[in-house]
Design an enzyme around this catalytic site. Structure first.
Site, mmCIF file in Angstrom:
data_model
loop_
_atom_site.group_PDB
_atom_site.id
_atom_site.type_symbol
_atom_site.label_atom_id
_atom_site.label_comp_id
_atom_site.label_asym_id
_atom_site.label_seq_id
_atom_site.Cartn_x
_atom_site.Cartn_y
_atom_site.Cartn_z
ATOM 1 N N ASP A 11 0.101 -7.685 0.779
ATOM 2 C CA ASP A 11 -0.932 -6.909 0.081
ATOM 3 C C ASP A 11 -2.294 -7.456 0.490
ATOM 4 O O ASP A 11 -2.559 -8.648 0.361
ATOM 5 C CB ASP A 11 -0.734 -7.039 -1.438
ATOM 6 C CG ASP A 11 -1.658 -6.122 -2.230
ATOM 7 O OD1 ASP A 11 -1.158 -5.278 -2.980
ATOM 8 O OD2 ASP A 11 -2.891 -6.255 -2.096
ATOM 9 N N ASP A 111 -2.804 -0.362 1.211
ATOM 10 C CA ASP A 111 -3.002 -1.774 1.560
ATOM 11 C C ASP A 111 -1.787 -2.660 1.336
ATOM 12 O O ASP A 111 -1.922 -3.870 1.303
ATOM 13 C CB ASP A 111 -4.226 -2.346 0.829
ATOM 14 C CG ASP A 111 -3.918 -2.755 -0.601
ATOM 15 O OD1 ASP A 111 -3.033 -2.129 -1.226
ATOM 16 O OD2 ASP A 111 -4.549 -3.698 -1.086
ATOM 17 N N GLU A 112 -0.606 -2.056 1.200
ATOM 18 C CA GLU A 112 0.553 -2.934 1.063
ATOM 19 C C GLU A 112 1.813 -2.374 1.694
ATOM 20 O O GLU A 112 1.953 -1.167 1.863
ATOM 21 C CB GLU A 112 0.785 -3.322 -0.396
ATOM 22 C CG GLU A 112 1.162 -2.197 -1.298
ATOM 23 C CD GLU A 112 1.096 -2.635 -2.755
ATOM 24 O OE1 GLU A 112 2.136 -3.032 -3.289
ATOM 25 O OE2 GLU A 112 -0.002 -2.588 -3.330
HETATM 26 N N1 DCP Z 1 -8.064 1.216 -5.888
HETATM 27 C C1 DCP Z 1 -8.872 2.108 -6.561
HETATM 28 N N2 DCP Z 1 -8.784 2.247 -7.923
HETATM 29 C C2 DCP Z 1 -7.902 1.491 -8.628
HETATM 30 C C3 DCP Z 1 -7.065 0.581 -7.961
HETATM 31 C C4 DCP Z 1 -7.187 0.452 -6.572
HETATM 32 O O1 DCP Z 1 -9.678 2.796 -5.917
HETATM 33 N N3 DCP Z 1 -7.834 1.630 -9.956
HETATM 34 C C5 DCP Z 1 -8.208 1.080 -4.422
HETATM 35 C C6 DCP Z 1 -9.246 0.035 -4.097
HETATM 36 C C7 DCP Z 1 -8.466 -1.173 -3.697
HETATM 37 C C8 DCP Z 1 -7.214 -0.561 -3.095
HETATM 38 O O2 DCP Z 1 -6.998 0.648 -3.820
HETATM 39 O O3 DCP Z 1 -9.156 -2.003 -2.786
HETATM 40 C C9 DCP Z 1 -5.996 -1.459 -3.188
HETATM 41 O O4 DCP Z 1 -5.693 -1.704 -4.548
HETATM 42 P P1 DCP Z 1 -5.134 -3.069 -5.067
HETATM 43 O O5 DCP Z 1 -4.559 -2.826 -6.398
HETATM 44 O O6 DCP Z 1 -4.248 -3.698 -4.046
HETATM 45 O O7 DCP Z 1 -6.436 -3.972 -5.316
HETATM 46 P P2 DCP Z 1 -7.358 -4.750 -4.296
HETATM 47 O O8 DCP Z 1 -6.785 -4.773 -2.921
HETATM 48 O O9 DCP Z 1 -8.735 -4.206 -4.398
HETATM 49 O O10 DCP Z 1 -7.391 -6.199 -4.921
HETATM 50 P P3 DCP Z 1 -6.272 -7.349 -4.902
HETATM 51 O O11 DCP Z 1 -6.894 -8.489 -4.135
HETATM 52 O O12 DCP Z 1 -6.061 -7.684 -6.325
HETATM 53 O O13 DCP Z 1 -5.057 -6.793 -4.245
HETATM 54 CA CA CA Z 2 -4.629 -5.369 -2.519
HETATM 55 CA CA CA Z 3 -2.161 -2.930 -3.293
#
Ligand code: DCP
Ligand code: CA
Ligand code: CA
Length: 369
Positions: A11, A111-112
């Site tokens: 991720d 992203d995963e």
């Molecule tokens: N995303 C979004 N709204 C949300 C959750 C996520 O637009 N409520 C988008 C933005 C994030 C991407 O999806 O960058 C991936 O979500 P993740 O849950 O994997 O969160 P992040 O990658 O941002 O953070 P982490 O480091 O916790 O994985």
């Molecule tokens: Ca992420």
């Molecule tokens: Ca994710």
């Protein structure tokens, strides 16, 4: 080695915000907040994601932008609009790298991904750790991004392991460590236990995943139904038989753009649609593929999303067919819709004919609401 699977979950860390940092290094060290502006008023909308600097101030996904601004008052925070085509392109590049490390590969979101590496590591977890390190190094070197990696004996454990240490983590949970790893965690951390379920479980006296694992399964089934009840029981015990699945049917290439202003003018929309079609076409050609289905989609001023699609007689890579079909579909959509103005339009091709075993998965739209 039979029976012992080795699964890796990857991720990317604070994905959208990290892409922005990569494009603009002056953002590093500052709070970075990627925003989904609703367009109603200047600060209306929600936070898509934030980097870890901003998270220290209590900013997180889904929070109203005005609240994030309030929490970051007095800092050097940057508030940026979404740049979806950037994230899609970075995602494609990363997924391409990951695929090379897997016996079987499954992208689960932008992203995963899950990688089944059982065969190539011969069931050996130490070898899987090296694979995990190799993945992290290569993504950092080639794409300039950090990610968090989990290694486990099934998808559930691998995913929980990846979430255990973030950002830039690498966590391994061997089969004999699963119970210990899970049992002390709050039950809300278990994959599948959401905001509604967690309080319900707490009322039942279930505070940790260990409590859930030991709970009477008949009672769980009575409260949550047979499917969920059994799922919770198994998951709490680290049991998960789901296989890593290549998602062939999800193959597609798409691009979406926001119109300068909301409109129903066909020519104005077509101008953008033809540009999108060109970009999509270029990408398909780059991939050495042909497409068999075309879709057009529109996000209306009320944020409702509608689409029209068409399956062609055979696979093609003719740009003119893509243009013509897109136009036809857009006309049909405008004839059949509710008459609202259109805010965003998108073009997608799918049913890609496979060559070279490459795969692409681009989310059509990931508008978080
Ligand atoms: N995303 C979004 N709204 C949300 C959750 C996520 O637009 N409520 C988008 C933005 C994030 C991407 O999806 O960058 C991936 O979500 P993740 O849950 O994997 O969160 P992040 O990658 O941002 O953070 P982490 O480091 O916790 O994985
Ligand atoms: Ca992420
Ligand atoms: Ca994710």
């Amino acid at each position: 080695m039979s029976g012992s699977r080795v699964i890796i979950h990857v991720d990317l860390d604070y994905f959208f915000a990290q892409c922005e940092e990569r494009e603009n290094p002056s953002l590093r060290g500052r709070p970075v907040v990627v925003c989904v502006y609703s367009g109603r008023s200047e600060d209306s909308g929600a936070v898509s994601t934030a980097n870890y600097v901003a998270r220290k101030y209590g900013v997180h996904s889904g929070m109203p932008i005005y609240l994030a601004k309030r929490r970051l008052t007095g800092t050097e925070a940057a508030f940026l609009p979404l740049n979806r085509s950037l994230y899609a392109a970075v995602s494609e590049a990363v997924m391409g790298i990951l695929r090379g490390y897997a016996d079987r590969f499954e992208q689960v979101s932008i992203d995963e991904a899950f990688l089944d590496v059982s065969e190539r590591v011969g069931g050996n977890f130490d070898a899987a750790i090296s694979v995990g390190r190799g993945i992290k190094d290569e993504i950092l070197k080639r794409e300039g991004l950090t990610c968090s990696v989990g290694v486990g004996s099934n998808k559930l454990v691998a995913k929980m392991a990846a979430g255990f240490q973030k950002p830039d983590g690498l966590t391994v949970v061997r089969p004999e460590e699963v119970r210990g790893f899970l049992s002390k965690m709050p039950v809300g951390k278990l994959y599948g236990v959401g905001r509604k379920t967690e309080p319900r479980m707490r009322e039942m006296g279930i505070a940790t995943i260990g409590d859930l694992a030991a709970y009477d399964v008949g009672e769980l089934v009575r409260v949550f139904g047979v499917v969920l009840g059994k799922y919770f029981r198994n998951a709490a015990n680290g049991i998960d038989e789901e296989t890593v699945q290549e998602r062939g049917t999800a193959e597609q290439v798409s691009r979406i753009a926001t119109l300068k202003q909301d409109t129903r003018d066909l020519d104005v929309m077509l101008e953008i649609v033809y540009q999108l079609a060109e970009v999509v076409h270029r990408r398909v050609v780059e991939l050495g593929r042909r497409f068999r289905a075309v879709a057009i989609m529109a996000v209306y001023e009320d944020l409702s999303i509608h689409s029209r699609s068409k399956t062609l007689e055979g696979p093609t890579d003719d740009p003119e067919v893509l243009r013509r079909t897109s136009k036809e579909l857009l006309e049909r959509l405008l004839k059949e819709d509710a008459g609202l103005r259109v805010r965003r339009v998108g073009v997608r091709v799918s049913s890609l004919e496979e060559r070279k075993g490459q795969r692409v998965l681009t989310e059509f739209t990931s508008d978080p609401r």
